[in-house]
Design a protein around this motif. Structure first.
Motif, mmCIF file in Angstrom:
data_model
loop_
_atom_site.group_PDB
_atom_site.id
_atom_site.type_symbol
_atom_site.label_atom_id
_atom_site.label_comp_id
_atom_site.label_asym_id
_atom_site.label_seq_id
_atom_site.Cartn_x
_atom_site.Cartn_y
_atom_site.Cartn_z
ATOM 1 N N SER A 1 0.574 11.687 -3.526
ATOM 2 C CA SER A 1 -0.565 10.775 -3.677
ATOM 3 C C SER A 1 -0.242 9.399 -3.115
ATOM 4 O O SER A 1 -1.032 8.816 -2.375
ATOM 5 C CB SER A 1 -0.945 10.638 -5.145
ATOM 6 O OG SER A 1 -1.214 11.878 -5.709
ATOM 7 N N GLY A 2 0.906 8.876 -3.484
ATOM 8 C CA GLY A 2 1.257 7.528 -3.050
ATOM 9 C C GLY A 2 1.617 7.446 -1.587
ATOM 10 O O GLY A 2 1.104 6.600 -0.851
ATOM 11 N N SER A 3 2.488 8.325 -1.128
ATOM 12 C CA SER A 3 2.963 8.241 0.254
ATOM 13 C C SER A 3 1.953 8.767 1.254
ATOM 14 O O SER A 3 1.673 8.128 2.263
ATOM 15 C CB SER A 3 4.263 9.032 0.409
ATOM 16 O OG SER A 3 5.282 8.460 -0.342
ATOM 17 N N ALA A 4 1.422 9.935 0.980
ATOM 18 C CA ALA A 4 0.556 10.580 1.965
ATOM 19 C C ALA A 4 -0.900 10.157 1.828
ATOM 20 O O ALA A 4 -1.489 9.595 2.749
ATOM 21 C CB ALA A 4 0.687 12.100 1.843
ATOM 22 N N LEU A 5 -1.490 10.399 0.677
ATOM 23 C CA LEU A 5 -2.920 10.136 0.497
ATOM 24 C C LEU A 5 -3.241 8.645 0.621
ATOM 25 O O LEU A 5 -4.099 8.247 1.424
ATOM 26 C CB LEU A 5 -3.366 10.670 -0.863
ATOM 27 C CG LEU A 5 -4.852 10.672 -1.151
ATOM 28 C CD1 LEU A 5 -5.569 11.596 -0.191
ATOM 29 C CD2 LEU A 5 -5.113 11.111 -2.574
#
Length: 174
Positions: A137-141
């Protein structure tokens, strides 16, 4: 026509739009995107502080993390986000008739083996999220939402690795 509600899921395109709106709302109100690994880190720091407060005060990682979160690590908004995800998932499952306590697995493996592999996978993913400085969630999205090249690369590697390893792990489900 009698429709089985336990098999009904949200339309994936609608789900994607809703997830995008949640992400946009998070950026608007908090100035940052979504993420789960930060909530886990806050819970770990709070747990270690409860068990051994002197260890927290003498270890740079814990000390710095605690000092950067005024009011204590459990006051971090990510902790409340994850509690909302858990409660929301529970409520959604209850309304859709999918709230059951069971382990889904292939008939070729036992529930115990399935749970062992789930725990191992969770540990690897948690370790990877710390190496990558954030979870999916944090890195990709959230990274892709701000058009970060790192976000796109992270998402490609997450799905690429999952696709590459799916062949070897498929017997746990089918």
């Amino acid at each position: 026509m009698n429709e089985d509600r336990s098999k009904k899921y949200i339309n994936p395109y609608l789900g994607g739009v809703l997830l995008g709106l949640v992400l946009l709302t998070a950026f608007y109100f908090s100035g940052r995107g979504l993420g789960a690994s930060g909530a886990i880190k806050s819970a770990v720091v709070a747990s270690v502080e409860t068990v051994s407060p002197t260890h927290v005060e003498t270890t740079d990682f814990y000390k710095n993390y605690k000092e950067s979160h005024a009011g204590g690590p459990l006051k971090d908004w990510l902790v409340w986000e994850m509690l909302g995800v858990l409660v929301g998932g529970f409520i959604s499952g209850a309304f859709a008739g999918r709230l059951k306590f069971k382990v889904e697995h292939s008939p070729k493996v036992t529930s115990k083996i399935r749970l062992i592999f789930a725990v191992i996978g969770g540990i690897f993913f948690g370790f990877g999220s710390q190496l990558g400085r954030g979870c999916t969630s944090g890195s990709a999205l959230s990274g892709m939402a701000v058009l970060s090249l790192g976000g796109f690369i992270t998402m490609a590697f997450i799905f690429g690795t999952a696709f590459a390893l799916a062949y070897f792990a498929r017997k746990l489900w089918i």
